[in-house]
Design a protein around this motif. Structure first.
Motif, PDB file in Angstrom:
ATOM      1  N   ALA A  60       0.794  -1.225   0.062  1.00  0.00           N
ATOM      2  CA  ALA A  60       0.023  -0.039  -0.115  1.00  0.00           C
ATOM      3  C   ALA A  60       0.804   1.290  -0.077  1.00  0.00           C
ATOM      4  N   ASP A  61       2.137   1.313   0.770  1.00  0.00           N
ATOM      5  CA  ASP A  61       2.818   2.539   0.781  1.00  0.00           C
ATOM      6  C   ASP A  61       4.010   2.527  -0.134  1.00  0.00           C
ATOM      7  N   GLN A  62       4.047   1.277  -1.197  1.00  0.00           N
ATOM      8  CA  GLN A  62       5.219   1.378  -2.051  1.00  0.00           C
ATOM      9  C   GLN A  62       4.796   2.440  -3.411  1.00  0.00           C
ATOM     10  N   ALA A  63       5.891   3.161  -3.681  1.00  0.00           N
ATOM     11  CA  ALA A  63       5.875   3.974  -4.728  1.00  0.00           C
ATOM     12  C   ALA A  63       5.648   3.116  -5.942  1.00  0.00           C
ATOM     13  N   ALA A  64       5.212   3.767  -6.994  1.00  0.00           N
ATOM     14  CA  ALA A  64       4.861   3.094  -8.361  1.00  0.00           C
ATOM     15  C   ALA A  64       4.747   4.174  -9.343  1.00  0.00           C
ATOM     16  N   HIS A  65       5.168   3.870 -10.593  1.00  0.00           N
ATOM     17  CA  HIS A  65       5.357   4.988 -11.547  1.00  0.00           C
ATOM     18  C   HIS A  65       4.666   4.314 -13.039  1.00  0.00           C
ATOM     19  N   LEU A  66       4.010   5.070 -13.790  1.00  0.00           N
ATOM     20  CA  LEU A  66       3.187   4.292 -14.663  1.00  0.00           C
ATOM     21  C   LEU A  66       4.220   3.643 -15.994  1.00  0.00           C
ATOM     22  N   GLU A  67       5.313   4.246 -16.250  1.00  0.00           N
ATOM     23  CA  GLU A  67       6.058   3.600 -17.113  1.00  0.00           C
ATOM     24  C   GLU A  67       6.788   2.424 -16.675  1.00  0.00           C
ATOM     25  N   ASP A  68       6.834   2.216 -15.415  1.00  0.00           N
ATOM     26  CA  ASP A  68       7.510   1.065 -14.839  1.00  0.00           C
ATOM     27  C   ASP A  68       6.663  -0.379 -15.181  1.00  0.00           C
ATOM     28  N   ARG A  69       5.435  -0.014 -15.548  1.00  0.00           N
ATOM     29  CA  ARG A  69       4.610  -1.361 -15.900  1.00  0.00           C
ATOM     30  C   ARG A  69       4.546  -1.700 -17.405  1.00  0.00           C
ATOM     31  N   PHE A  70       5.279  -0.930 -18.215  1.00  0.00           N
ATOM     32  CA  PHE A  70       5.331  -1.192 -19.585  1.00  0.00           C
ATOM     33  C   PHE A  70       6.764  -1.938 -19.996  1.00  0.00           C
ATOM     34  N   LEU A  71       6.541  -2.792 -20.906  1.00  0.00           N
ATOM     35  CA  LEU A  71       7.686  -3.312 -21.500  1.00  0.00           C
ATOM     36  C   LEU A  71       8.535  -2.300 -22.094  1.00  0.00           C
ATOM     37  N   GLU A  72      10.024  -2.637 -22.113  1.00  0.00           N
ATOM     38  CA  GLU A  72      10.721  -1.412 -22.738  1.00  0.00           C
ATOM     39  C   GLU A  72      10.418  -1.049 -24.200  1.00  0.00           C
ATOM     40  N   GLU A  73       9.989  -2.091 -24.933  1.00  0.00           N
ATOM     41  CA  GLU A  73       9.841  -1.803 -26.389  1.00  0.00           C
ATOM     42  C   GLU A  73       8.188  -1.095 -26.573  1.00  0.00           C
ATOM     43  N   ASP A  74       7.470  -1.366 -25.299  1.00  0.00           N
ATOM     44  CA  ASP A  74       6.256  -0.480 -25.608  1.00  0.00           C
ATOM     45  C   ASP A  74       6.087   0.963 -24.977  1.00  0.00           C
ATOM     46  N   ARG A  75       7.315   1.357 -24.230  1.00  0.00           N
ATOM     47  CA  ARG A  75       7.062   2.635 -23.726  1.00  0.00           C
ATOM     48  C   ARG A  75       7.281   3.970 -24.637  1.00  0.00           C
ATOM     49  N   PRO A  76       7.792   3.845 -25.870  1.00  0.00           N
ATOM     50  CA  PRO A  76       7.363   4.839 -27.043  1.00  0.00           C
ATOM     51  C   PRO A  76       5.954   4.690 -27.286  1.00  0.00           C
ATOM     52  N   LEU A  77       5.439   3.670 -27.346  1.00  0.00           N
ATOM     53  CA  LEU A  77       3.970   3.695 -27.597  1.00  0.00           C
ATOM     54  C   LEU A  77       3.303   4.444 -26.379  1.00  0.00           C
ATOM     55  N   LEU A  78       3.769   4.349 -25.179  1.00  0.00           N
ATOM     56  CA  LEU A  78       3.151   5.219 -24.149  1.00  0.00           C
ATOM     57  C   LEU A  78       2.968   6.631 -24.405  1.00  0.00           C
ATOM     58  N   GLU A  79       4.380   7.151 -24.758  1.00  0.00           N
ATOM     59  CA  GLU A  79       4.730   8.520 -24.718  1.00  0.00           C
ATOM     60  C   GLU A  79       3.980   9.088 -26.061  1.00  0.00           C
ATOM     61  N   ASP A  80       4.066   8.207 -27.270  1.00  0.00           N
ATOM     62  CA  ASP A  80       3.749   8.976 -28.627  1.00  0.00           C
ATOM     63  C   ASP A  80       2.005   8.661 -28.745  1.00  0.00           C
ATOM     64  N   VAL A  81       1.547   7.540 -28.381  1.00  0.00           N
ATOM     65  CA  VAL A  81       0.195   7.270 -28.725  1.00  0.00           C
ATOM     66  C   VAL A  81      -0.775   7.347 -27.564  1.00  0.00           C
ATOM     67  N   ILE A  82      -0.499   6.468 -26.362  1.00  0.00           N
ATOM     68  CA  ILE A  82      -1.334   6.324 -25.448  1.00  0.00           C
ATOM     69  C   ILE A  82      -1.705   7.806 -24.485  1.00  0.00           C
ATOM     70  N   LEU A  83      -0.555   8.258 -24.320  1.00  0.00           N
ATOM     71  CA  LEU A  83      -0.844   9.557 -23.320  1.00  0.00           C
ATOM     72  C   LEU A  83      -1.630  10.766 -24.277  1.00  0.00           C
ATOM     73  N   PRO A  84      -1.177  11.083 -25.469  1.00  0.00           N
ATOM     74  CA  PRO A  84      -1.764  12.074 -26.184  1.00  0.00           C
ATOM     75  C   PRO A  84      -3.328  11.422 -26.385  1.00  0.00           C
ATOM     76  N   THR A  85      -3.682  10.462 -27.028  1.00  0.00           N
ATOM     77  CA  THR A  85      -4.858   9.846 -27.109  1.00  0.00           C
ATOM     78  C   THR A  85      -5.884   9.946 -25.987  1.00  0.00           C
ATOM     79  N   SER A  86      -5.248   9.660 -24.738  1.00  0.00           N
ATOM     80  CA  SER A  86      -6.001   9.655 -23.374  1.00  0.00           C
ATOM     81  C   SER A  86      -6.361  11.113 -22.962  1.00  0.00           C
ATOM     82  N   GLN A  87      -5.843  12.227 -23.530  1.00  0.00           N
ATOM     83  CA  GLN A  87      -6.099  13.451 -23.416  1.00  0.00           C
ATOM     84  C   GLN A  87      -7.268  14.053 -24.023  1.00  0.00           C
TER      85      GLN A  87
END
Length: 788
Positions: A60-87
């Motif tokens: 419950a008290d352990q810090a977490a970051h969104l990027e840590d849950r993505f595979l290395e090869e999927d992190r560009p997808l997070l920045e380029d597609v997922i976050l812009p589309t989510s907005q």
């Protein structure tokens, strides 16, 4: 997500908001059964519910970051597609996620931006669901579908190929390409049944010429995996050949790690082995073995059919060499016509009172007499009993019997015949290559009816008749084999075209009837649980019928319980044998006049009895061993089709169950969403009642809430509406509600149950219920109402 975001924003913009705002947020998010998180613009997880911690394995008290849950090869997808589309309109899709311990899983993720009242992006709301189990189920279904596709392709290959080499190559290619095996090897028994000959080797490079193999022949005297599987008629799986001394390494096929050996059998006849080899150890799974076993069973029947076809052609080639001789010695290939011509010739020379032209089948132990006299011709079929029958005696001793007087007759006979004998007799065995095939016997009721010259004439006729009979038998055998092979192939087509339908039986029966000329025939399917038989089709004297339930008794019972072929040549004459076997004949239909009875068990791949195939004839000794083998081959085809049919039905059931589970999960998810999406209790309860009706496919659902001050309950929601909302039900001394409170478990009742209170019965009758299932509504370990 927008509701969560709005609530979250209100709480952070108005930290002194009413306590109810936080209560709403907790009801929406904290207690949700899916993982929900809120991330700030830097990707830090600023809020997550318990379901999120459980899914991703964080404390419950352990810090977490969104990027840590993505595979290395999927992190560009997070920045380029997922976050812009989510907005904008929001983003959702399937993607692989990583847990705190580094393990991965298939997830369904939905993300949307969170804005304040001034439309400034403040954070992201993310909902994540684990869909790994669904993917595994779909993968298994895909694998099973692929296996069935291979089996169908193999069946088509067996129909399309009449040559053995082409068939083996196509089946091996299908097995190798689908299962990714390194080597597929087919070995066939030689004519002497003392060695296995390699018929095909298929590798990733394609077909390898067997002529190049130094170990093409494998003697059965040599210990090997193939010999063990063939002799024990059992599939052999060796996942590490280095640990099995029976494995014979080949210089031609090195580095083998595992081997699967399946004996090829057509009915009870061994054909050879199907050997699958891989360089990887521990390769063969139970599902793969079962599928390859199914292919091998079909392949064995196809090989056997082709070998029969080739044997027939070989016999035809031999017959062509005898054509000229046959034409000079014989004027007909019809044995009855041949016998009539011999009688006509003898009648002109000797004028016997009777001519007995008897043909003998050693295979069937049967004698067929064509008895000619002034009264015409009689066709009589009997068994072989040299202790009572003069014709059988001549066959048994393989010498001529000649007497001209009663005295000579008495001196010659050392047994008591079961029928009167003539005064004069010339009985000459018909022999071909030291094999007796019948007797020509001329009889007269007077002494000295025949001379030495007559004896020479009959000897000459017997020699010519023997050759003629052999030629006729070869011709009829060839024709019969061709007819049988064509029928077997047509039965295979029928089984393939009418797979899964009860309509397969009538055309199959017609083909069997063409071959065996039955008086009656039936197929019976065995139900082990009820110990009964069901005959989907019975043919008797040209009439079709079916019998839904048959007791397990009589001859059929023996076949089912013993799992063995039962062949009765003459029921009337073999009563003692039946008694010794503990069988009391019981007929199906009106076949009480059957004399010949042949029943073959139907077995699945595990050797379990699933039914029997039976043919009957009113004539004794109507069928022989070859007919029994033919029926066994057909039964093996039918058994395989029944097994495939049941496997197909099981797959259909599994698919239906999967769809039903998916439907229920979807309904449960909708119920959860409804409960979480509104604070209006009446709306929530009414929607829940409707969804429960859809989920359980019931006629009516009602929700009753307890009023502890009044001691009764009030129906607050129902679907479909019957106008009963607001009806109160007395709960004091109510056994239904008492049991719910006492056990905290659901309780089923019927309206006509005398223990049901009158108020409850009226409430149930009001909605038209005949029976009902009540489940308690529990809050903080206390029953607050019920769903029924």
């Amino acid at each position: 997500g927008r509701i969560i975001g709005a609530t979250y924003g209100d709480l952070h913009q108005h930290p002194h908001a009413a306590y109810t705002d936080e209560t709403v947020f907790r009801q929406l998010v904290d207690k949700a059964n899916v993982a929900i998180e809120i991330d700030d613009l830097e990707g830090n997880v600023v809020y997550r519910n318990k379901a999120w911690n459980a899914l991703f394995g964080y404390s419950a008290d352990q810090a977490a970051h969104l990027e840590d849950r993505f595979l290395e090869e999927d992190r560009p997808l997070l920045e380029d597609v997922i976050l812009p589309t989510s907005q904008q309109e929001g983003w959702q899709s399937n993607i692989v996620q990583v847990k705190a311990d580094g393990t991965q899983f298939d997830a369904r993720m939905a993300m949307i931006g969170l804005y304040d009242n001034e439309e400034n992006l403040k954070a992201y709301s993310v909902i994540t669901d684990d869909v790994s189990q669904m993917h595994r189920v779909m993968t298994l279904l895909g694998q099973q579908t692929a296996r069935l596709g291979v089996a169908a392709s193999v069946s088509k290959a067996m129909i399309d190929h009449n040559d053995l080499d082409g068939l083996l190559e196509e089946v091996a290619r299908l097995i190798s390409s689908h299962f990714d095996y390194d080597v597929v090897l087919v070995q066939l028994l030689n004519d002497e049944f003392d060695a296995l000959e390699c018929a095909l080797v298929y590798t990733s490079r394609g077909v390898i010429s067997v002529d190049e193999m130094p170990d093409r022949y494998l003697p059965l005297s040599q210990e090997s995996l193939s010999r063990w599987a063939l002799q024990n008629r059992t599939t052999l799986v060796v996942n590490d050949v280095s640990k099995d001394k029976r494995f014979l390494p080949s210089k031609f096929l090195p580095n083998i790690g595992a081997e699967l050996v399946i004996p090829l059998k057509a009915g009870d006849r061994p054909v050879g082995t199907l050997n699958i080899q891989t360089r990887r150890k521990n390769t063969f799974t139970d599902d793969d073995v079962e599928m390859v076993q199914s292919i091998a069973d079909q392949l064995a029947v196809a090989i056997h059919n082709i070998q029969l076809f080739e044997e027939i052609h070989a016999r035809a080639r031999d017959m062509s060499a005898l054509t000229e001789i046959s034409l000079s010695l014989n004027a007909t290939l019809d044995i009855s016509e041949l016998a009539a011509r011999i009688y006509s010739a003898l009648n002109r020379l000797q004028q016997p009172d009777r001519l007995v032209f008897a043909t003998y089948s050693a295979e069937q132990k049967r004698i067929r007499r064509r008895v000619f006299s002034q009264d015409g011709m009689k066709d009589i079929i009997t068994g072989f009993d040299p202790e009572k029958d003069i014709i059988a005696r001549i066959i048994h001793q393989e010498i001529p019997f000649v007497w001209r007087t009663e005295k000579e007759r008495a001196a010659m006979l050392d047994f008591k015949p079961d029928a009167p004998l003539p005064v004069s007799l010339l009985g000459i065995p018909m022999m071909v290559k030291d094999r007796i095939i019948g007797v020509i016997c001329i009889e007269a009721d007077r002494e000295y009816a025949f001379s030495e010259n007559d004896l020479q004439v009959v000897l000459t006729l017997a020699g010519g008749a023997a050759v003629a009979i052999e030629n006729a038998e070869l011709f009829h055998s060839m024709s019969r084999r061709v007819q049988e092979l064509a029928a077997i192939n047509e039965i295979s087509l029928i089984l393939a075209e009418k797979f899964g339908s009860e309509a397969i039986w009538r055309p199959i029966f017609n083909k069997i009837n063409e071959l065996l000329n039955v008086s009656a025939m039936f197929i019976a399917l065995y139900d082990k649980e009820t110990q009964s038989l069901r005959a989907p089709l019975v043919l008797e004297e040209g009439k079709w019928t079916s019998i839904d339930t048959l007791p397990l008794a009589g001859l059929s019972c023996y076949v089912i319980e013993s799992g063995k072929l039962l062949f009765i040549h003459d029921i009337d004459q073999q009563q003692e044998m039946l008694k010794e076997l503990g069988i009391e004949p019981q007929v199906i239909g009106k076949g009480d006049n059957a004399r010949t009875w042949l029943g073959v068990p139907l077995k699945n791949r595990d050797g379990e009895i699933i039914g029997l195939l039976n043919v009957q004839n009113r004539q004794p000794y109507a069928y022989g061993q070859h007919d029994a083998e033919l029926l066994t081959t057909i039964a093996a085809q039918i058994s395989l089709a029944l097994q495939n049919m049941r496997l197909y039905q099981q797959v259909e059931i599994s698919l239906q169950e999967s769809r039903e589970r998916a439907r229920r999960l979807a309904s449960m998810h909708r119920i959860s969403n409804v409960v979480s999406a509104s604070l209006d209790s009446s709306t929530v309860l009414q929607s829940a009642a409707q969804l429960l009706v859809e989920l359980f496919e019931v006629n009516h659902c009602g929700i009753l809430l307890l009023d502890p001050h009044r001691g009764d309950g009030k129906l607050v929601a129902e679907y479909p509406s019957t106008g009963a909302v607001g009806v109160r039900v007395q709960l004091i001394d109510n056994p239904i509600f008492d049991q719910l409170v006492r056990t905290n478990r659901p309780h089923a009742v019927r309206v006509n149950d005398p223990t049901v209170p009158e108020t409850s019965r009226r409430a149930l009758e009001l909605v038209g219920a005949k029976s009902s299932l009540f489940a308690p509504l529990i809050a903080r370990d206390r029953v607050i109402g019920s769903v029924g």
